[in-house]
Design an enzyme around this catalytic site. Structure first.
Site, PDB file in Angstrom:
ATOM      1  N   CYS A 110      67.157  16.975   8.509  1.00  7.30           N
ATOM      2  CA  CYS A 110      67.099  17.809   9.715  1.00  7.30           C
ATOM      3  C   CYS A 110      65.847  18.668   9.637  1.00  7.30           C
ATOM      4  O   CYS A 110      64.922  18.337   8.879  1.00  7.30           O
ATOM      5  CB  CYS A 110      68.387  18.610   9.905  1.00  7.30           C
ATOM      6  SG  CYS A 110      68.722  19.839   8.621  1.00  7.30           S
ATOM      7  N   ARG A 113      72.500  21.307   9.392  1.00  5.82           N
ATOM      8  CA  ARG A 113      73.074  19.985   9.668  1.00  5.82           C
ATOM      9  C   ARG A 113      73.013  19.016   8.492  1.00  5.82           C
ATOM     10  O   ARG A 113      74.034  18.418   8.112  1.00  5.82           O
ATOM     11  CB  ARG A 113      72.363  19.353  10.887  1.00  5.82           C
ATOM     12  CG  ARG A 113      72.649  20.071  12.177  1.00  5.82           C
ATOM     13  CD  ARG A 113      71.671  19.659  13.272  1.00  5.82           C
ATOM     14  NE  ARG A 113      70.310  20.119  12.983  1.00  5.82           N
ATOM     15  CZ  ARG A 113      69.232  19.840  13.694  1.00  5.82           C
ATOM     16  NH1 ARG A 113      69.350  19.046  14.755  1.00  5.82           N
ATOM     17  NH2 ARG A 113      68.057  20.322  13.372  1.00  5.82           N
ATOM     18  N   ASP A 165      71.249  21.367  17.063  1.00  3.12           N
ATOM     19  CA  ASP A 165      71.005  22.350  16.010  1.00  3.12           C
ATOM     20  C   ASP A 165      71.889  23.575  16.260  1.00  3.12           C
ATOM     21  O   ASP A 165      71.747  24.237  17.286  1.00  3.12           O
ATOM     22  CB  ASP A 165      69.521  22.749  16.034  1.00  3.12           C
ATOM     23  CG  ASP A 165      69.134  23.576  14.831  1.00  3.12           C
ATOM     24  OD1 ASP A 165      70.033  24.110  14.154  1.00  3.12           O
ATOM     25  OD2 ASP A 165      67.935  23.673  14.562  1.00  3.12           O
TER      26      ASP A 165
HETATM   27  P1  4NP Z   1      68.915  22.741  10.516  1.00  2.00           P
HETATM   28  O1  4NP Z   1      68.866  24.107  11.354  1.00  2.00           O
HETATM   29  O2  4NP Z   1      67.669  21.959  10.903  1.00  2.00           O
HETATM   30  O3  4NP Z   1      70.170  22.072  10.996  1.00  2.00           O
HETATM   31  O4  4NP Z   1      68.947  23.128   9.061  1.00  2.00           O
HETATM   32  C1  4NP Z   1      67.778  24.991  11.266  1.00  2.00           C
HETATM   33  C2  4NP Z   1      67.816  25.999  10.347  1.00  2.00           C
HETATM   34  C3  4NP Z   1      66.756  26.899  10.257  1.00  2.00           C
HETATM   35  C4  4NP Z   1      65.686  26.758  11.103  1.00  2.00           C
HETATM   36  C5  4NP Z   1      65.649  25.744  12.024  1.00  2.00           C
HETATM   37  C6  4NP Z   1      66.696  24.845  12.102  1.00  2.00           C
HETATM   38  N1  4NP Z   1      64.609  27.700  11.031  1.00  2.00           N
HETATM   39  O5  4NP Z   1      63.741  27.652  11.916  1.00  2.00           O
HETATM   40  O6  4NP Z   1      64.594  28.525  10.118  1.00  2.00           O
END
Ligand code: 4NP
Length: 149
Positions: A3, A9, A117
């Site tokens: 991800c 995720r 997300d």
């Molecule tokens: P993930 O969600 O891609 O599902 O882990 C996110 C977690 C943090 C960030 C972006 C997406 N961030 O920009 O810090």
């Protein structure tokens, strides 16, 4: 499992798929296309959601997806279209490109549906993501076991 941040995720996807596969036969891992969360544990909301279903992801550590991952892993499942574009950008051969798949295409072939997300969303987003991943990981685990055992 890939991800963006490797804290919401893909850690859930790693924990769920690993729970459905024999540990001695398969290696399941996760990474992010972004590098902000290297060495950090998953988001507390992902840890709590997994725990509710008796899956412990609290020991996972954030990793940044590397070109070398194309050589280590046979299947690379991405959560959304932007993850797909970012991983494909790093690929160098048709064989590497062929390893990359939108995870929900295992449930809805060719539809390119995103796992949303949940990071900035409502708290129940994590539960929704868990259910989607649980359903698709059932299919993936059955397929992998049938093909590789
Ligand atoms: P993930 O969600 O891609 O599902 O882990 C996110 C977690 C943090 C960030 C972006 C997406 N961030 O920009 O810090």
């Amino acid at each position: 499992m890939v991800c963006l941040g490797n804290i919401c995720r893909s850690p859930l996807a790693e924990g769920i798929l690993a729970s459905k596969l024999p540990k001695d036969k398969f290696r399941v891992d996760s990474a992010g296309t972004g590098s902000w969360h290297i060495n950090q544990p998953p988001d507390t909301r992902s840890i709590a959601t997994a725990k509710k279903y008796n899956i412990d992801i609290s020991n996972q550590k954030g990793k940044h997806f590397q070109k070398s991952d194309f050589e280590i892993y046979d299947y690379i499942y991405v959560m959304d279209q932007s993850n797909y574009d970012n991983v494909i950008e790093l690929s160098e051969t048709p064989e590497q490109k062929a390893k990359v798949q939108m995870i929900l295409n295992e449930l809805f072939p060719d539809e390119n549906v995103d796992i949303p997300d949940p990071y900035f969303g409502l708290p129940n987003g994590f539960e929704i993501v868990y259910k989607m991943l649980d359903e698709v990981c059932d299919i993936i685990a059955k397929k992998l076991i049938a093909k590789h055992q």
